[in-house]
Enzyme design. Structure first.
Site, PDB file in Angstrom:
ATOM      1  N   ASP A 320     134.271  23.718   3.497  1.00 38.16           N
ATOM      2  CA  ASP A 320     133.766  25.029   3.862  1.00 38.16           C
ATOM      3  C   ASP A 320     132.524  24.891   4.737  1.00 38.16           C
ATOM      4  O   ASP A 320     131.685  24.018   4.514  1.00 38.16           O
ATOM      5  CB  ASP A 320     133.431  25.802   2.583  1.00 38.16           C
ATOM      6  CG  ASP A 320     133.264  27.284   2.812  1.00 38.16           C
ATOM      7  OD1 ASP A 320     134.209  27.908   3.318  1.00 38.16           O
ATOM      8  OD2 ASP A 320     132.194  27.819   2.476  1.00 38.16           O
ATOM      9  N   GLU A 367     136.639  24.001   8.112  1.00 35.39           N
ATOM     10  CA  GLU A 367     136.482  25.454   8.259  1.00 35.39           C
ATOM     11  C   GLU A 367     135.474  25.696   9.383  1.00 35.39           C
ATOM     12  O   GLU A 367     134.264  25.607   9.186  1.00 35.39           O
ATOM     13  CB  GLU A 367     136.003  26.046   6.929  1.00 35.39           C
ATOM     14  CG  GLU A 367     135.998  27.577   6.911  1.00 35.39           C
ATOM     15  CD  GLU A 367     134.651  28.161   7.296  1.00 35.39           C
ATOM     16  OE1 GLU A 367     134.543  28.671   8.443  1.00 35.39           O
ATOM     17  OE2 GLU A 367     133.724  28.107   6.491  1.00 35.39           O
ATOM     18  N   ASP A 421     137.636  35.055   1.803  1.00 34.71           N
ATOM     19  CA  ASP A 421     136.553  35.985   2.134  1.00 34.71           C
ATOM     20  C   ASP A 421     137.039  37.218   2.895  1.00 34.71           C
ATOM     21  O   ASP A 421     136.250  38.140   3.133  1.00 34.71           O
ATOM     22  CB  ASP A 421     135.470  35.281   2.967  1.00 34.71           C
ATOM     23  CG  ASP A 421     134.559  34.418   2.115  1.00 34.71           C
ATOM     24  OD1 ASP A 421     134.437  34.691   0.910  1.00 34.71           O
ATOM     25  OD2 ASP A 421     133.985  33.458   2.657  1.00 34.71           O
TER      26      ASP A 421
END
Length: 528
Positions: A320, A367, A421
């Site tokens: 991430d 990401e 998200d």
């Protein structure tokens, strides 16, 4: 990372699985979901971080970057023999053959959980009650631990994981004693890790330390068995690791020199992202920033250990906020907004080179969303890791030039309709600005309604990307109530949604397999 085959997968967190234990677990429903993925022609199951959660319940901020979440342990099979690659025999033989069952005929963990929670939840798909889990889960696990006799496998586990397990178990035991206090508020000798004090504490809390080691052992046994079953059925697991860790964590307590902290071990600056069109104040995540020079002096030892742990847990690791390795946004620790933050250079190519050399070009997904620069793109190219594209981001440009629209996807990337998200695709479509919704209608050839989710999925599946990942909610055409998370918010319905097991039908599996096969992504249809 080796070149991916053209394939597809589904994103569904462990906590979102159905179960009668208040949260999704590594139990029978997880094995059923693997069967569903296999029958649906899927090659990947993407999950969210498996680490413990704390205040706010986010899997992206917890007390350890290495430990496993006790909530995911299946209490029905807690302490029972498990064979890798095969379904566990529910109510099988206890590891300790002398262990009694409860008066209800269940293993001790099930009996204790039932008593403490006033009965197991009757609805397997109720939204998660983290308060109940906090009160009940460790009571249940302690009931099994009371009859646990250890053994060679347990001792081997402790030795193999001592690098992180020793500090974590003591930290967890101390947190049990002071659940409302951050470790920075502990007594000075404990906070500063005085060797004599730590030695004394390990004697005082020996039983509690052994209990937390048992919990991690049980987590590992159950996860290894589930992962082996998935792999045996042609399904690989994509895991997720946050770039940052929580300030109130065993990681920061045990390694304060690796983080930007003041004399009292409080963060001086914290992570976040700058203001943009989505959030005028930016985002303040609150995680302490790394002292990258200190990491470099150790040869990035802590990060190597973290990657090794992740690559043991998962077949593929999604990192991430990859852009934070090129440069990161630093915000004064006490700031209410991110407006006064500044960009600082990250470890860059030197760090990526170490990771690639140490793990021989590991299976990593980067990401690479958010505010990107040519330097970030250069670092991604240098890494060799595939980046990401998100279809929901593609409709802000009506001229079709967005890199997030499928006709612009290159091969070496992983494409999503949305991430954890994002809103669900039907939810996004319903709430999107009128201009974006019109662009989406024209691009996807839809008017909305019951086919919105599958239309988004089909567009990503038919793209040229190597791998396509679709959140389970999109295949179920669920609206915003099924959203996993709203960034920069605490509480509410974040991290609480669970799928209805009855919806994971043979009919749906056949429908998903058909669109996957037509896109050349099913195991018997895909090309390399």
């Amino acid at each position: 990372m080796a070149h991916l085959k053209r394939s597809a997968g589904i994103l569904l967190p462990i906590f979102s699985l159905p179960s009668h234990q208040g949260i999704g677990t590594f139990g029978e429903e997880a094995y059923k979901f693997v069967d569903f993925l296999r029958d649906a022609g899927q090659s990947y199951w993407q999950v969210l971080p498996l680490t413990p959660t704390s205040y706010g319940d986010s899997p992206y901020s917890g007390p350890s970057a290495f430990a496993g979440n006790p909530y995911f342990i299946d209490v029905v099979n807690c302490g029972l023999q498990m064979n890798r690659g095969q379904r566990p025999e529910v109510m099988g033989q206890l590891l300790d053959d002398e262990s009694p069952v409860g008066a209800d005929g269940n293993p001790p963990a099930v009996h204790a959980f039932s008593l403490h929670s006033g009965g197991l939840p009757s609805a397997p798909t109720e939204n998660i009650d983290y308060g109940l889990l906090y009160r009940a889960r460790h009571t249940a696990l302690n009931a099994t631990f009371a009859h646990f006799s250890g053994g060679k496998e347990f001792e081997a586990f402790k030795a193999e994981n001592a690098e992180w397990l020793v500090d974590y178990c003591l930290f967890a035991a101390l947190k049990d004693e002071n659940p409302e206090r951050v470790w920075q508020a502990w007594d000075e000798p404990i906070k500063r890790r005085d060797p004599a004090m730590l030695a004394s504490l390990r004697k005082v809390f020996a039983r509690e330390i052994e209990y937390h080691a048992f919990v991690q052992f049980e987590f590992q046994r159950q996860w290894d068995a589930l992962k082996a079953y998935a792999n045996n059925n042609g399904v690989r697991i994509i895991g997720d690791i946050p770039i940052y860790v929580a300030a109130d964590s065993a990681d920061v307590w045990a390694n304060p020199e690796l983080f930007e902290l003041d004399a009292n071990y409080m963060p001086t600056r914290v992570a976040g992202c700058p203001p943009d069109e989505f959030c005028a104040d930016g985002q303040v995540w609150g995680n302490p920033l790394y002292q990258w020079d200190a990491h470099k002096k150790t040869g990035y030892k802590w990060w190597i250990s973290r990657m090794a742990r992740s690559l043991k847990l998962f077949d593929v690791v999604r990192i991430d906020h990859f852009r934070g390795f090129e440069s990161f946004f630093a915000i004064p620790a006490h700031a209410k907004t991110a407006k006064n933050g500044v960009w600082e250079k990250g470890p860059g190519k030197a760090f990526i080179k170490v990771i690639n050399e140490w793990f021989n070009s590991p299976p990593v997904i980067a990401e690479n969303l958010g505010f990107l620069t040519p330097a970030v793109e250069e670092l991604l190219k240098f890494s060799g890791f595939p980046g990401m594209r998100v279809l929901q981001f593609g409709f802000s440009k009506p001229d079709g030039s967005s890199e997030h629209l499928p006709h612009n996807y290159e091969r070496h990337l992983v494409a999503y309709t949305g991430t954890h998200d994002n809103d669900t695709s039907p939810g996004y479509f319903k709430a999107a600005p009128a201009a974006e919704r019109q662009t989406a209608k024209a691009y996807l050839g839809i008017a909305g309604g019951k086919d919105t989710g599958i239309a988004f999925a089909r567009a990503v599946l038919n793209s040229g990307s190597d791998l396509a990942i679709i959140p389970m909610q999109d295949y179920l055409n669920l609206g915003s109530k099924a959203r996993l998370n709203i960034p920069s918010t605490l509480g509410g319905n974040n991290w609480r949604w669970r799928v209805n097991g009855d919806d994971l039908s043979d009919e749906l599996a056949k429908k998903i397999r058909k669109v996957t096969a037509l896109a050349g992504r099913a195991p018997t249809h895909r090309s390399t």
